[in-house]
Design an enzyme around this catalytic site. Structure first.
Site, PDB file in Angstrom:
ATOM      1  N   LYS A 166       0.734  -1.372  -0.092  1.00  0.00           N
ATOM      2  CA  LYS A 166       0.009   0.010  -0.012  1.00  0.00           C
ATOM      3  C   LYS A 166       0.929   1.292  -0.034  1.00  0.00           C
ATOM      4  CE  LYS A 166      -3.959  -2.106   0.027  1.00  0.00           C
ATOM      5  NZ  LYS A 166      -5.025  -1.893  -1.261  1.00  0.00           N
ATOM      6  N   GLU A 220      -1.362   1.295  -8.852  1.00  0.00           N
ATOM      7  CA  GLU A 220      -2.789   0.723  -8.899  1.00  0.00           C
ATOM      8  C   GLU A 220      -3.634   2.024  -8.124  1.00  0.00           C
ATOM      9  OE1 GLU A 220      -3.372  -3.167  -7.646  1.00  0.00           O
ATOM     10  OE2 GLU A 220      -5.426  -2.472  -6.539  1.00  0.00           O
ATOM     11  N   GLU A 329      -4.319 -12.098  -8.009  1.00  0.00           N
ATOM     12  CA  GLU A 329      -4.273 -11.629  -6.452  1.00  0.00           C
ATOM     13  C   GLU A 329      -4.554 -12.533  -5.561  1.00  0.00           C
ATOM     14  OE1 GLU A 329      -6.510  -7.834  -6.139  1.00  0.00           O
ATOM     15  OE2 GLU A 329      -5.326  -7.604  -4.569  1.00  0.00           O
TER      16      GLU A 329
HETATM   17 MG    MG Z   1      -6.495  -2.182  -5.000  1.00  0.00          MG
END
Ligand code: MG
Length: 376
Positions: A166, A220, A329
């Protein structure tokens, strides 16, 4: 054969350790499952992506449209759900309810015809997929970067060759964390970053420039999903591939992303964008633009198997003698529900996961364990 019953289940589980990303924090995990039964006793399972309690309401709303229908005619059932919700649900959570039901009907149809979903989609182009680890979320820890390094190394020990982390705290913190993780895992491991649309175009451009030395496989959701042309502007100004699509719905929504040349990688969520039926159409649409599809996958073993069958069927593009491995994923964050309600468990061996060959989605759902997580 007729569909005679539809039941939905909201499952919740408190987490030992809350985690967060750029938009909100998780202190519990919740999912909505749906079970469809026929007059001959066949059963199919589906799962939607989004707020579980609202998906559950949507399924109850759609139920009367489906009872009495023949599950073999899944496209006509899909069309009925789409037309009856078009005026108020071209985007958003009711489409996740449609998706969950569509997935359950594909599972059901596969069990009736004794065929795995990938065969009903037209066949598989590969026997296995290469999962990438989704994790490396934020915590309140003062030594977040140290924790991220430990977590990343654990993924390497598990056999992952690709990891997604992230970003979206601030440009300074993101770059610090990224630098620490990249140094710890070395240059050979693929590393992706996900901002969950935390940034403005100006900030995303600046972060892209700062990230360029760190060999990022994709950036992303850098900016808000509504800004299709800003995505394009960002793409034109950075060498890092841009990915998005988990907040998009139906082929019409994805057409916006494609027509505006917003992304290099399209990340539809099969449990939200319209189910397997619509995802197949979106993949065909993406192929006409030469855009790669790597689904966003989140939830239980049901969503996981849906993605396995779907990715197995994706055409290599462009085709060549030695086609690259296809990515999938694999959420590694804490979620007690994820693998406990389905069997067989996910087998991750030598960096790959095989495509299931049993009928339907290729898994069994343990209803006794579902009761344990169900809201009373
Ligand atoms: Mg995402």
């Amino acid at each position: 054969m007729k569909i005679t019953n539809i039941e939905s289940f909201v499952l919740k589980s408190k987490l030992d350790k809350p985690f967060f990303f750029s938009q909100w924090s998780y202190s519990e995990r919740s999912i909505c499952l749906v079970k469809i039964t026929t007059d001959e006793g066949f059963v199919g399972w589906g799962e939607g992506y989004g707020p579980a309690t609202i998906i559950d309401e949507g399924i109850k709303f759609l139920k009367p449209l489906i009872i009495g229908k023949d599950p073999i005619e899944n496209e006509t059932i899909w069309y009925e759900m789409y037309r009856k919700t078009l005026d108020f649900a071209r985007r958003g959570v009711l489409m996740a309810s449609v998706s969950a039901l569509d997935i359950a009907i594909w599972d059901l149809k596969g069990k009736i015809l004794d065929l795995p979903v990938y065969k009903m989609l037209g066949g598989k182009h590969r026997d296995r997929v290469q999962p990438y680890a989704t994790g490396l979320y934020f915590s309140k820890s003062k030594s977040l970067s140290d924790e991220l390094v430990i977590e990343a190394k654990n993924y390497l020990n598990d056999g992952f060759k690709a990891i997604k982390m992230k970003v979206g705290l601030s440009l300074e913190e993101d770059i610090h964390n990224l630098k620490c993780v990249r140094e710890a895992i070395g240059d050979e491991i693929k590393l992706m970053v996900d901002a969950n649309h935390a940034y403005s175009l100006r900030e995303a451009l600046e972060l892209s420039r700062l990230m360029e030395p760190y060999k990022i496989s994709w950036f992303e959701e850098p900016i808000s999903p509504e800004f299709y042309t800003q995505y394009r502007e960002l793409r034109e100004k950075t060498s890092i591939p841009i990915a998005a699509g988990e907040c998009e719905y139906l082929r019409f929504g994805f057409h916006q992303l494609l027509e505006n040349r917003s992304v290099d990688i399209l990340q539809l969520d099969i449990g939200a964008c319209g189910g397997i039926t619509e995802s197949k159409r979106i993949a065909s649409l993406a192929a006409t633009y030469g855009v790669e599809v790597i689904p966003h996958t989140w939830g239980s073993g049901i969503s996981f198997n849906v993605a396995l069958h779907f990715i197995a069927n994706l055409e290599p593009m462009p085709g060549r003698l030695y086609n690259p491995d296809f990515y999938m994923e694999y959420d590694r964050t804490e979620n007690p529900i994820r693998e406990s309600i389905t069997s067989p468990s996910i087998k991750f061996e030598n960096g790959f996961i095989n495509i299931p060959s049993e009928p339907g989605l290729g898994l069994k759902v343990n209803e006794n364990i579902i009761l344990k997580y169900q809201e009373k």
